[in-house]
Design a protein around this motif. Structure first.
Motif, mmCIF file in Angstrom:
data_model
loop_
_atom_site.group_PDB
_atom_site.id
_atom_site.type_symbol
_atom_site.label_atom_id
_atom_site.label_comp_id
_atom_site.label_asym_id
_atom_site.label_seq_id
_atom_site.Cartn_x
_atom_site.Cartn_y
_atom_site.Cartn_z
ATOM 1 N N VAL A 1 62.641 47.909 105.466
ATOM 2 C CA VAL A 1 63.616 48.634 105.781
ATOM 3 C C VAL A 1 65.098 48.537 105.287
ATOM 4 N N ALA A 2 65.886 49.353 105.237
ATOM 5 C CA ALA A 2 67.240 49.081 104.465
ATOM 6 C C ALA A 2 68.201 48.147 104.951
ATOM 7 N N VAL A 3 68.320 48.168 106.517
ATOM 8 C CA VAL A 3 69.250 47.051 107.134
ATOM 9 C C VAL A 3 68.600 45.853 106.951
ATOM 10 N N MET A 4 67.236 45.559 107.070
ATOM 11 C CA MET A 4 66.775 44.283 107.023
ATOM 12 C C MET A 4 66.809 43.535 105.453
ATOM 13 N N SER A 5 66.774 44.602 104.652
ATOM 14 C CA SER A 5 66.575 44.161 103.094
ATOM 15 C C SER A 5 68.200 43.647 102.844
ATOM 16 N N LEU A 6 68.956 44.691 103.356
ATOM 17 C CA LEU A 6 70.590 44.227 103.324
ATOM 18 C C LEU A 6 70.965 42.735 103.548
ATOM 19 N N THR A 7 70.400 42.319 104.937
ATOM 20 C CA THR A 7 70.481 41.226 105.480
ATOM 21 C C THR A 7 69.633 40.127 104.698
ATOM 22 N N PRO B 1 69.798 33.909 113.405
ATOM 23 C CA PRO B 1 69.944 34.703 114.821
ATOM 24 C C PRO B 1 70.038 36.166 114.466
ATOM 25 N N VAL B 2 71.042 36.526 113.576
ATOM 26 C CA VAL B 2 71.377 37.809 113.085
ATOM 27 C C VAL B 2 70.118 38.644 112.708
ATOM 28 N N ALA B 3 69.364 37.892 111.732
ATOM 29 C CA ALA B 3 67.990 38.494 111.131
ATOM 30 C C ALA B 3 67.161 38.504 112.265
ATOM 31 N N THR B 4 67.081 37.685 113.212
ATOM 32 C CA THR B 4 65.909 37.872 114.327
ATOM 33 C C THR B 4 66.460 39.028 115.077
ATOM 34 N N ILE B 5 67.640 39.317 115.437
ATOM 35 C CA ILE B 5 68.100 40.391 116.261
ATOM 36 C C ILE B 5 67.832 41.761 115.514
ATOM 37 N N ILE B 6 68.294 41.695 114.313
ATOM 38 C CA ILE B 6 67.701 43.181 113.631
ATOM 39 C C ILE B 6 66.250 43.265 113.631
ATOM 40 N N LEU B 7 65.477 42.422 113.383
ATOM 41 C CA LEU B 7 64.004 42.570 113.206
ATOM 42 C C LEU B 7 63.576 43.031 114.540
ATOM 43 N N LEU B 8 63.925 42.650 115.701
ATOM 44 C CA LEU B 8 63.617 43.221 116.845
ATOM 45 C C LEU B 8 64.253 44.252 117.432
ATOM 46 N N LEU B 9 65.366 44.370 117.300
ATOM 47 C CA LEU B 9 66.235 45.271 118.043
ATOM 48 C C LEU B 9 65.988 46.522 117.115
ATOM 49 N N GLU B 10 65.901 46.891 115.983
ATOM 50 C CA GLU B 10 65.616 47.975 115.231
ATOM 51 C C GLU B 10 64.186 48.441 115.596
ATOM 52 N N HIS B 11 63.163 47.624 115.866
ATOM 53 C CA HIS B 11 61.871 48.114 115.956
ATOM 54 C C HIS B 11 61.565 48.759 117.366
ATOM 55 N N ILE C 1 71.446 44.771 124.926
ATOM 56 C CA ILE C 1 71.929 45.736 123.771
ATOM 57 C C ILE C 1 71.930 47.374 123.920
ATOM 58 N N PRO C 2 73.064 47.864 124.320
ATOM 59 C CA PRO C 2 72.803 49.520 124.548
ATOM 60 C C PRO C 2 72.950 50.269 123.361
ATOM 61 N N ALA C 3 72.605 51.337 123.436
ATOM 62 C CA ALA C 3 72.354 52.467 122.300
ATOM 63 C C ALA C 3 73.540 52.506 121.504
ATOM 64 N N PRO C 4 74.916 52.591 122.120
ATOM 65 C CA PRO C 4 75.974 52.840 121.088
ATOM 66 C C PRO C 4 76.099 51.793 120.130
ATOM 67 N N ALA C 5 75.762 50.414 120.880
ATOM 68 C CA ALA C 5 75.934 49.396 119.878
ATOM 69 C C ALA C 5 75.142 49.217 118.409
ATOM 70 N N VAL C 6 73.591 49.673 119.045
ATOM 71 C CA VAL C 6 72.697 49.712 118.157
ATOM 72 C C VAL C 6 73.172 50.978 116.935
ATOM 73 N N SER C 7 73.646 52.074 117.445
ATOM 74 C CA SER C 7 73.996 53.285 116.679
ATOM 75 C C SER C 7 75.157 52.846 115.791
ATOM 76 N N GLY C 8 76.163 52.009 116.446
ATOM 77 C CA GLY C 8 77.236 51.559 115.597
ATOM 78 C C GLY C 8 76.783 50.626 114.566
ATOM 79 N N PHE C 9 76.102 49.579 114.726
ATOM 80 C CA PHE C 9 75.988 48.777 113.464
ATOM 81 C C PHE C 9 75.132 49.330 112.600
ATOM 82 N N MET C 10 73.950 50.273 113.105
ATOM 83 C CA MET C 10 73.321 51.025 112.183
ATOM 84 C C MET C 10 73.918 52.057 111.277
#
Length: 731
Positions: free
Chosen positions: A119-125, A324-334, A173-182
């Motif tokens: 995915v794009a965000v994980m690839s950028l990370t 930590p940030v890679a792990t968060i993105i890995l599980l959060l987006e999914h 981690i609420p929906a606005p935070a997920v939408s914001g960083f996405m």
């Protein structure tokens, strides 16, 4: 042992007369851990959800899965190579990740729609992690080794979280935070791909987003021939989608046909531009081996990097700050994607099992040389719309990837990279939150809109890592503020008439005009009775605030029980100066009643801790000191046996005189010399072990100050007698 019973229809509920039923830790443990072998077998079988649906698989499901799987596969091949480009990895690693993702996930999935892969965000990370390692340890490890190590470690961490059933952590981690960083990440990715789209070089496309945008604008005069391929691809992708959407609305009977044609647009555009690239560049190779435009180059056939992953301990220590940030993105987006499609399509996903699925996928993927993979929103939406019937759709997507790896790699050589940049921009732009969605954040919760905006701005002007940390930190701060500063109301009552019947309803003494009719008259409870409703659990962050609110209300609305008018200033407590300049003492206003009872509505309280219980004890002490006598404390709507247990331990509910109850439930400073202790003697009876009567109350008679509902609590407080309703006769 004789027992008092309550008849309710044909059921009989009994309470032992000699003991109030207070839940014990042993009883809870016996109930929770009954038959551990069966629990273990159930747990192990739950790790493989495929067991539950594979035996029911049929041709009807297969037809939908074949169509959905092949459709996603055709999109997955060009996307995976494009995302590998974002990760600064050779294109074959994107194909490896996509193959393992869609193949392994179906065995562990609880979602039929999610498609795992690059995915794009994980690839950028991943690209930022590779850059971080190379800056601190140049040329020590290759990019693919760094990427596979990240996949292995993060996958192992996420797998552990799933096995330990810690998936609930994602709920913080609420929906606005997920939408914001996405949204911020999507802007970051698009800005980084525009130079490739235009053939502009000479600056760092991995810098902060705003710097990349500025450098791109400055570099527009250096635009190369790549722009002809890139802009053509991007414009074509949007034109095809727009035209086919309009045709679908105009000819709804053929909407499904137009949908599948639209799905093929990525592959169609790549094929046409690859042919054009081959026709134009094949005879224009320079003496240095370069072509007029940048092309993808050699893509190895098959799995050339399969084998045991090389995990270097030193590399792991270097990667530690980035994991930590890679792990968060890995599980959060999914998890966010799987929950979303579960809601839309009417099934429930298991967050813990989903963590296990992506954990296993990434750890096994390192054997094939894959880099971190997680759920893709665009491909999952495509799989859902294509009619997937089960997780087996991923198997057919894996077949497409295998065919591409072994049969199409020679053709990949001529793909213009500008066209891949166009595919990335076209896919990632949909991750940017729409104005309608942003406006909904503002309408629902302005504070969460601020969190969304902060996440976007931090990502754009700093990094994705800082953006996700900022959004999570802001969300947790907001959560703590809401817990620490809860809303509570002092209640009165109104009479509501409906269907020729009337009943009393308890509402705030000062109703909010935005919620209730501001012109209605709210009647306070009987003189000397205070009625308070919590809107949050009673815990250490907010207990002091609630204590202050109740005590201040009592001192404002009731008079002091002891006449202080004749007390000299020198005899007053240091914190009670009395009336100023010899004026009247408001605390002795005869028009005010003396407080007799405090009724606490616990219907919204799900937890109480030691600090909360101590705060209630402090409230009782201060209120009784003000009243100069005993004050009844009634509790209504206690829904948790653990809350009831805690209150009984502090002496509430039993009707025991305050003089025999503790003032501290857990003293912070041990009282070795007896300065803080009183003459109270806490007996079994004061904790609720009392002989019952022959009545059949709705709640145990040994705790007369615990009430089934608020109306019963108020009646008891106003009359000074327990008027708890009873059900039937007793035996």
């Amino acid at each position: 042992m004789a027992a008092a019973t309550i008849k309710l229809g044909k059921r009989i509920i009994g309470y032992p007369e000699e003991r109030v039923p207070v839940i014990s830790v042993q009883e809870w443990a016996d109930k929770t851990f009954t038959d551990p072998l069966h629990t273990l077998l159930q747990y192990l079988s739950s790790l493989f959800p495929i067991i539950g649906w594979a035996s029911r698989y049929n041709l009807g499901w297969a037809s939908g899965d074949v169509v959905a799987g092949l459709t996603v596969g055709l999109v997955l091949v060009p996307q995976s190579m494009s995302y590998a480009q974002i990760a600064t990895l050779p294109p074959e690693y994107g194909l490896y990740s996509s193959f393992v993702g869609v193949l392994i996930y179906c065995f562990f999935a609880t979602s039929k729609d999610v498609s795992i892969g690059p995915v794009a965000v994980m690839s950028l990370t991943v690209s930022q992690i590779i850059r971080f390692v190379n800056e601190h340890h140049p040329d020590e490890w290759s990019g693919p080794q760094i990427a596979t190590t990240v996949a292995f470690i993060c996958g192992f961490i996420v797998l552990g979280l799933g096995l330990l059933r810690l998936g609930w952590l994602v709920e913080f981690i609420p929906a606005p935070a997920v939408s914001g960083f996405m949204t911020g990440s999507a802007i970051n990715i698009v800005s980084g791909q525009v130079p490739g789209l235009m053939g502009i070089t000479g600056f760092d496309t991995r810098a902060a987003t705003y710097k990349v945008i500025i450098d791109t604008l400055k570099g527009l005069p250096r635009t190369k021939l790549d722009a002809a391929f890139g802009l053509t691809a991007l414009v074509s992708l949007y034109i095809i989608r727009f035209v086919l959407e309009r045709l679908s609305h105009r000819y709804p009977r053929r909407a499904r046909l137009f949908f599948f044609i639209s799905v093929m647009r990525n592959g169609l555009v790549i094929i046409i531009l690859t042919i054009a690239s081959w026709l134009y560049t094949r005879h224009r190779r320079s003496a240095h081996g370069t072509y007029p435009i940048k092309i993808l180059g050699t893509v190895p056939r098959g799995f050339k990097h399969i084998g045991q992953p090389i995990i270097d301990k030193k590399l792991i220590s270097v990667l530690a700050p980035e994991l930590p940030v890679a792990t968060i993105i890995l599980l959060l987006e999914h998890i966010a994607i799987s929950k979303s499609f579960g809601r839309v399509n009417g099934y429930k996903i298991n967050p813990n099992q989903e963590l296990i699925a992506i954990g296993v996928t990434n750890t096994i993927g390192t054997v094939f040389g894959a880099y971190p993979a997680t759920g893709s929103f665009s491909r999952s939406a495509l799989q859902s719309k294509s009619g997937s019937r089960s997780p087996a759709a991923g198997l057919f997507s894996a077949i497409v990837v295998i065919v591409a790896l072994y049969g199409l790699t020679p053709a990949f050589y001529w793909i213009p990279t500008a066209a891949l940049s166009a595919v990335i921009i076209h896919a990632v732009a949909d991750l940017v939150a729409s104005p309608k969605q942003v406006y909904s954040f503002w309408r629902v919760s302005p504070l969460e809109f601020v969190i969304w905006l902060a996440a976007v701005l931090t990502t754009v002007f700093s990094t994705i890592e800082n953006g996700i940390y900022a959004s999570i930190a802001a969300s947790l701060v907001l959560l703590l503020v809401r817990v620490a500063r809860p809303r509570g109301h002092f209640l009165g009552k109104i009479t509501v008439h409906a269907d020729d019947k009337s009943r009393e309803v308890y509402v705030p003494l000062k109703p909010d005009s935005g919620v209730m009719n501001p012109h209605m008259k709210v009647h306070p409870p009987a003189p000397g009775v205070v009625l308070y409703r919590f809107e949050e659990s009673y815990l250490y962050p907010n207990s002091s605030l609630v204590n202050d609110a109740i005590v201040d209300f009592v001192k404002q609305r009731t008079r002091r029980g002891k006449d202080m008018s004749s007390i000299k200033a020198s005899d007053r407590p240091w914190n009670d100066p009395g009336p100023a300049n010899g004026g009247a003492d408001d605390s002795q206003d005869d028009k005010k009643p003396v407080v007799r009872a405090v009724v606490l509505d616990f219907s919204a309280v799900s937890h109480i801790d030691t600090t909360g219980v101590q705060s209630l004890l402090d409230t009782r002490v201060e209120v009784e000191r003000w009243a100069d006598g005993p004050v009844e404390f009634h509790f209504a709507c206690i829904l948790s046996p653990w809350i009831r247990r805690a209150l009984i331990a502090a002496g509430f509910g039993t009707g025991t005189p305050s003089a025999k109850l503790p003032q501290e439930i857990a003293p912070v400073v041990p009282d070795h010399d007896g300065y803080l202790s009183s003459d109270s003697d806490i007996t079994d009876e004061s904790l609720g072990y009392a002989h019952g009567k022959d009545a059949g109350p709705l709640v145990p008679s040994a705790t007369p100050f615990f009430h089934f509902d608020l109306a019963a609590a108020v009646r008891a407080a106003e009359s000074g007698v327990n008027h708890e309703p009873t059900l039937g006769d007793t035996d």
